[in-house]
Design a protein around this motif. Structure first.
Motif, mmCIF file in Angstrom:
data_model
loop_
_atom_site.group_PDB
_atom_site.id
_atom_site.type_symbol
_atom_site.label_atom_id
_atom_site.label_comp_id
_atom_site.label_asym_id
_atom_site.label_seq_id
_atom_site.Cartn_x
_atom_site.Cartn_y
_atom_site.Cartn_z
ATOM 1 N N THR A 198 0.847 -1.194 0.000
ATOM 2 C CA THR A 198 0.000 0.000 0.000
ATOM 3 C C THR A 198 0.881 1.242 0.000
ATOM 4 O OG1 THR A 198 -1.717 -1.138 1.285
ATOM 5 C CG2 THR A 198 -1.816 1.266 1.214
ATOM 6 N N GLU A 228 0.633 5.364 0.217
ATOM 7 C CA GLU A 228 -0.266 6.462 0.577
ATOM 8 C C GLU A 228 0.192 7.748 -0.086
ATOM 9 O OE1 GLU A 228 -1.889 9.003 4.451
ATOM 10 O OE2 GLU A 228 -0.282 7.512 4.688
ATOM 11 N N VAL A 268 -3.283 0.350 -3.605
ATOM 12 C CA VAL A 268 -3.106 -0.964 -2.989
ATOM 13 C C VAL A 268 -2.900 -1.996 -4.095
ATOM 14 C CG1 VAL A 268 -4.064 -2.669 -1.405
ATOM 15 C CG2 VAL A 268 -4.644 -0.247 -1.112
ATOM 16 N N TYR A 277 -5.036 6.258 -1.705
ATOM 17 C CA TYR A 277 -4.185 5.108 -1.426
ATOM 18 C C TYR A 277 -4.118 4.240 -2.681
ATOM 19 C CZ TYR A 277 -4.729 5.974 3.634
ATOM 20 O OH TYR A 277 -4.719 6.505 4.886
ATOM 21 N N VAL A 305 -9.501 5.023 -2.556
ATOM 22 C CA VAL A 305 -8.607 3.885 -2.755
ATOM 23 C C VAL A 305 -8.573 3.484 -4.226
ATOM 24 C CG1 VAL A 305 -8.233 1.437 -2.220
ATOM 25 C CG2 VAL A 305 -9.025 3.005 -0.426
ATOM 26 N N TYR A 313 -7.338 0.142 -6.006
ATOM 27 C CA TYR A 313 -6.972 -1.235 -5.629
ATOM 28 C C TYR A 313 -6.790 -2.021 -6.915
ATOM 29 C CZ TYR A 313 -8.438 -6.000 -4.037
ATOM 30 O OH TYR A 313 -8.567 -7.349 -3.797
#
Length: 250
Positions: A93, A95, A102, A100, A139, A141
């Motif tokens: 991850t 930041e 991931v 974020y 996020v 992802y």
């Protein structure tokens, strides 16, 4: 910004099959890989302008993830929760001020489903982790998530029902994740597009006949939907049994 995700099925092997040509051509802000299959010191990548973050598996020649980025993160986290997931090098991850990132290589439940219970525990824990991040900031992802979510995401759906990567449990966990504030970027833009896959078996001529599965994803917080510019599957890029996927976001 441009994001790339690719399960390279061994970075050392992929380097011999044109990885750097594709990497340089893409000129991405973030380039995430899964299944790096190497240990610290086994490969040195000269990537001018990029910082490199690696999460190596303890077991040699197994799993592993990495992110190559032009942007220095505020913080870096390796793994989440259960210690065994960290031993397998499956999560990184990064930041940033506004989001974020991931990068994940999801465990395979195995052909005989011997690891299905572990896989479901993983899914529940990871969803909680993503939701906790999402409460702070959006996020992004990505990775090889080892599941074809809907029948449209796999060539021979009926023949594969109940098989690893297409079980009711795995597909259901993806449905739950997407129902808890997250968006599958490719399906958001192309809700009915068929015959678009990211993984093909190495069996004879399977890729040539496009008998594949879509198991690699960019999934983002719902509030990033309006910022999605494009979601691409680069099926013509060889070098692995997976192909790269690309997300462009404002």
């Amino acid at each position: 910004m441009k994001f790339v995700s690719w399960n390279v099925n061994g970075i050392r092997a992929c380097l011999k099959k044109g990885f750097l040509d594709y990497f340089n051509e893409m000129d991405a802000d973030f380039f995430c890989i899964q299944e790096s299959k190497c240990q610290d010191g086994q490969v040195e990548l000269d990537l001018p302008g990029y910082e490199q973050y690696w999460n190596y598996a303890e077991r040699k020649g197994y799993s592993g993830t990495a992110i190559f980025t032009k942007h220095t993160p505020l913080s870096v986290k390796y793994g989440v929760g259960d210690q065994s997931t960290q031993e397998e090098g499956r999560i990184i991850t990064l930041e940033y001020e506004d989001f974020y990132l991931v990068n994940v290589y999801t465990p395979n439940s195995k052909r005989d489903l011997a690891r299905l219970d572990y896989r479901i525990e993983w899914e529940d824990e990871l969803r909680g982790y993503l939701q906790s991040l999402d409460e702070v900031k959006p996020v992004i992802y990505c990775g090889d998530l080892n599941v074809a979510h809907e029948e449209i995401d796999i060539k021979n759906a009926k023949a594969n029902i109940g098989n690893s990567g297409f079980t009711e449990e795995e597909r259901g966990r993806m449905t739950t994740l997407l129902g808890s504030g997250f968006t599958d970027t490719f399906r958001y833009l192309y809700p009915t597009q068929t015959d678009t896959y990211t993984w093909w078996s190495y069996m004879n001529k399977v890729r040539e006949r496009n008998i594949g599965w879509r198991i690699d994803y960019f999934i983002v917080s719902d509030r990033l939907q309006e910022k999605i510019e494009s979601a691409e599957v680069h099926a013509s890029i060889l070098g692995s049994d997976h192909c790269p996927i690309v997300l462009k976001i404002k």
